[in-house]
Design an enzyme around this catalytic site. Sequence first.
Site, PDB file in Angstrom:
ATOM      1  N   SER A  30      48.394  40.182  36.267  1.00 53.85           N
ATOM      2  CA  SER A  30      49.158  39.289  37.147  1.00 53.85           C
ATOM      3  C   SER A  30      50.591  39.108  36.675  1.00 53.85           C
ATOM      4  O   SER A  30      50.832  38.701  35.537  1.00 53.85           O
ATOM      5  CB  SER A  30      48.523  37.898  37.176  1.00 53.85           C
ATOM      6  OG  SER A  30      47.182  37.990  37.537  1.00 53.85           O
ATOM      7  N   HIS A  61      49.520  41.289  42.976  1.00 47.24           N
ATOM      8  CA  HIS A  61      48.842  42.572  42.764  1.00 47.24           C
ATOM      9  C   HIS A  61      49.075  43.489  43.960  1.00 47.24           C
ATOM     10  O   HIS A  61      48.369  43.396  44.959  1.00 47.24           O
ATOM     11  CB  HIS A  61      47.339  42.376  42.596  1.00 47.24           C
ATOM     12  CG  HIS A  61      46.954  41.707  41.313  1.00 47.24           C
ATOM     13  ND1 HIS A  61      46.615  42.408  40.174  1.00 47.24           N
ATOM     14  CD2 HIS A  61      46.850  40.411  40.974  1.00 47.24           C
ATOM     15  CE1 HIS A  61      46.319  41.564  39.205  1.00 47.24           C
ATOM     16  NE2 HIS A  61      46.455  40.346  39.665  1.00 47.24           N
ATOM     17  N   HIS A  83      39.607  42.221  41.348  1.00 51.74           N
ATOM     18  CA  HIS A  83      38.796  41.310  40.547  1.00 51.74           C
ATOM     19  C   HIS A  83      37.464  41.039  41.236  1.00 51.74           C
ATOM     20  O   HIS A  83      37.360  41.104  42.461  1.00 51.74           O
ATOM     21  CB  HIS A  83      39.522  39.972  40.374  1.00 51.74           C
ATOM     22  CG  HIS A  83      40.900  40.098  39.813  1.00 51.74           C
ATOM     23  ND1 HIS A  83      41.972  40.458  40.590  1.00 51.74           N
ATOM     24  CD2 HIS A  83      41.369  39.920  38.552  1.00 51.74           C
ATOM     25  CE1 HIS A  83      43.055  40.497  39.823  1.00 51.74           C
ATOM     26  NE2 HIS A  83      42.726  40.180  38.590  1.00 51.74           N
ATOM     27  N   TYR A  85      36.165  38.182  41.667  1.00 57.79           N
ATOM     28  CA  TYR A  85      36.247  36.978  42.520  1.00 57.79           C
ATOM     29  C   TYR A  85      36.789  37.271  43.914  1.00 57.79           C
ATOM     30  O   TYR A  85      36.701  36.431  44.798  1.00 57.79           O
ATOM     31  CB  TYR A  85      37.069  35.862  41.853  1.00 57.79           C
ATOM     32  CG  TYR A  85      38.521  36.196  41.583  1.00 57.79           C
ATOM     33  CD1 TYR A  85      39.458  36.268  42.608  1.00 57.79           C
ATOM     34  CD2 TYR A  85      38.959  36.431  40.286  1.00 57.79           C
ATOM     35  CE1 TYR A  85      40.787  36.578  42.357  1.00 57.79           C
ATOM     36  CE2 TYR A  85      40.284  36.735  40.021  1.00 57.79           C
ATOM     37  CZ  TYR A  85      41.183  36.808  41.068  1.00 57.79           C
ATOM     38  OH  TYR A  85      42.488  37.129  40.800  1.00 57.79           O
ATOM     39  N   GLU A  86      37.359  38.462  44.107  1.00 57.85           N
ATOM     40  CA  GLU A  86      37.834  38.821  45.454  1.00 57.85           C
ATOM     41  C   GLU A  86      36.671  39.219  46.359  1.00 57.85           C
ATOM     42  O   GLU A  86      36.882  39.477  47.545  1.00 57.85           O
ATOM     43  CB  GLU A  86      38.840  39.970  45.356  1.00 57.85           C
ATOM     44  CG  GLU A  86      40.143  39.560  44.689  1.00 57.85           C
ATOM     45  CD  GLU A  86      41.064  40.741  44.448  1.00 57.85           C
ATOM     46  OE1 GLU A  86      41.690  41.202  45.414  1.00 57.85           O
ATOM     47  OE2 GLU A  86      41.147  41.210  43.290  1.00 57.85           O
ATOM     48  N   ALA A 113      46.629  38.351  32.310  1.00 56.28           N
ATOM     49  CA  ALA A 113      47.084  36.979  32.128  1.00 56.28           C
ATOM     50  C   ALA A 113      45.867  36.183  31.677  1.00 56.28           C
ATOM     51  O   ALA A 113      44.776  36.378  32.213  1.00 56.28           O
ATOM     52  CB  ALA A 113      47.610  36.439  33.448  1.00 56.28           C
ATOM     53  N   MET A 214      39.992  36.350  34.024  1.00 48.61           N
ATOM     54  CA  MET A 214      39.065  36.761  35.082  1.00 48.61           C
ATOM     55  C   MET A 214      39.064  38.284  35.296  1.00 48.61           C
ATOM     56  O   MET A 214      38.779  38.751  36.399  1.00 48.61           O
ATOM     57  CB  MET A 214      39.446  36.051  36.385  1.00 48.61           C
ATOM     58  CG  MET A 214      39.512  34.526  36.265  1.00 48.61           C
ATOM     59  SD  MET A 214      40.211  33.765  37.736  1.00 48.61           S
ATOM     60  CE  MET A 214      40.512  32.081  37.152  1.00 48.61           C
ATOM     61  N   SER A 215      39.377  39.031  34.249  1.00 49.97           N
ATOM     62  CA  SER A 215      39.477  40.490  34.430  1.00 49.97           C
ATOM     63  C   SER A 215      39.158  41.215  33.131  1.00 49.97           C
ATOM     64  O   SER A 215      38.541  40.669  32.224  1.00 49.97           O
ATOM     65  CB  SER A 215      40.899  40.845  34.869  1.00 49.97           C
ATOM     66  OG  SER A 215      41.806  40.622  33.814  1.00 49.97           O
ATOM     67  N   ASN A 238      49.237  30.227  30.135  1.00 51.32           N
ATOM     68  CA  ASN A 238      49.085  28.768  30.195  1.00 51.32           C
ATOM     69  C   ASN A 238      48.131  28.339  29.093  1.00 51.32           C
ATOM     70  O   ASN A 238      47.290  29.130  28.657  1.00 51.32           O
ATOM     71  CB  ASN A 238      48.511  28.361  31.568  1.00 51.32           C
ATOM     72  CG  ASN A 238      47.196  29.051  31.850  1.00 51.32           C
ATOM     73  OD1 ASN A 238      47.155  30.252  32.131  1.00 51.32           O
ATOM     74  ND2 ASN A 238      46.110  28.314  31.752  1.00 51.32           N
ATOM     75  N   HIS A 252      48.147  29.048  39.929  1.00 53.71           N
ATOM     76  CA  HIS A 252      48.411  30.487  39.991  1.00 53.71           C
ATOM     77  C   HIS A 252      49.915  30.749  39.870  1.00 53.71           C
ATOM     78  O   HIS A 252      50.334  31.737  39.258  1.00 53.71           O
ATOM     79  CB  HIS A 252      47.855  31.048  41.302  1.00 53.71           C
ATOM     80  CG  HIS A 252      47.935  32.549  41.403  1.00 53.71           C
ATOM     81  ND1 HIS A 252      47.434  33.398  40.428  1.00 53.71           N
ATOM     82  CD2 HIS A 252      48.463  33.355  42.361  1.00 53.71           C
ATOM     83  CE1 HIS A 252      47.658  34.657  40.793  1.00 53.71           C
ATOM     84  NE2 HIS A 252      48.287  34.661  41.950  1.00 53.71           N
TER      85      HIS A 252
HETATM   86  N1  HPA Z   1      41.707  30.660  33.061  1.00 53.21           N
HETATM   87  C1  HPA Z   1      41.210  31.792  33.585  1.00 53.21           C
HETATM   88  N2  HPA Z   1      41.974  32.826  33.921  1.00 53.21           N
HETATM   89  C2  HPA Z   1      43.290  32.734  33.702  1.00 53.21           C
HETATM   90  C3  HPA Z   1      43.875  31.581  33.170  1.00 53.21           C
HETATM   91  C4  HPA Z   1      43.027  30.482  32.830  1.00 53.21           C
HETATM   92  O1  HPA Z   1      43.474  29.424  32.344  1.00 53.21           O
HETATM   93  N3  HPA Z   1      45.218  31.816  33.088  1.00 53.21           N
HETATM   94  C5  HPA Z   1      45.410  33.072  33.557  1.00 53.21           C
HETATM   95  N4  HPA Z   1      44.257  33.624  33.940  1.00 53.21           N
END
Ligand code: HPA
Length: 280
Positions: A30, A61, A83, A85-86, A113, A214-215, A238, A252
């Site tokens: 990302s 993406h 991903h 989740y998509e 990320a 998530m990847s 983050n 996001h």
């Molecule tokens: N959690 C899950 N996936 C992420 C995060 C997070 O805090 N930051 C970037 N991708």
Amino acid sequence: MYTRADYETAAEIVRVQVDVAPRIGLILGSGLGPLADRVEDATIIQVHDIPKWPQPTVEGHVGRLVIGHLEKKPVLVLQGRVHFYEGHAIQAVAFPIRVMQMLGIHTLIVTNAAGGINPSFKAGELMVINDHVNFLGMAGHNPLIGVNDERLGVRFPSMTRAYDRTLRELALKIASEGGEKVQQGVYACVAGPSFESPAEVRMLRTLGIDAVGMSTVPEVIVALHGGMRVLGISTITNVAIDSLDTAFDTTHEEVLMMGKSVVPRLTALLQGVLKELPDR
Ligand code: HPA
């Protein structure tokens, strides 16, 4: 479910369009896409032109392959992974890796990320992944589930040395030469798309996890199954929120913005690594 013929058909579509035989695959997470703009003699292939290639739906993406040279090394850069989740099957998430395998790619560099779980991590730092926890796999979504095609890899691949030690040490050396402080740690893969609750963040910390995202892990598992060497680098976009007593939220937008801001440093690191990899 896919067959080897599906992977081979996709690989052939790539092969006929390029003069180079890529040996190093890069997957950009990302906000990390701009690295693809550095590829020289680039041939760009839109993934929607490739049969059965899963289409990305998330902002940040775009779906394309950029094939050419980075630091004189023949690379294939995937800009825009998909991903779980998509709504894609987990085998679809790993489809691009199988195509890379068919193309003869032996080294995979994955970026993502991630949320920082280790309390010493700060947003904007990079982390070399040294191991993973696959919550998605433990919940029954391992990309190797199904009949095993022995031509692609063994039934029960080891995960003991998932993240190649030589590549990790190389990345740390390049970073320290460039005066860049890089973290190392365990990446946990969760399904998403909801971010973790504070209680989940504290649970992950208790389990010895340093970063969460998530990847990456489904792709890494298939790459290892296919005999590739893997280097994984997380951008801590983050700091995961571990308390109810906060005015902050993870968004996001924050993830994308921080992803973009580390691109120059991540690019320098990856270029340094690529420079030292073998030519073939
Ligand atoms: N959690 C899950 N996936 C992420 C995060 C997070 O805090 N930051 C970037 N991708």
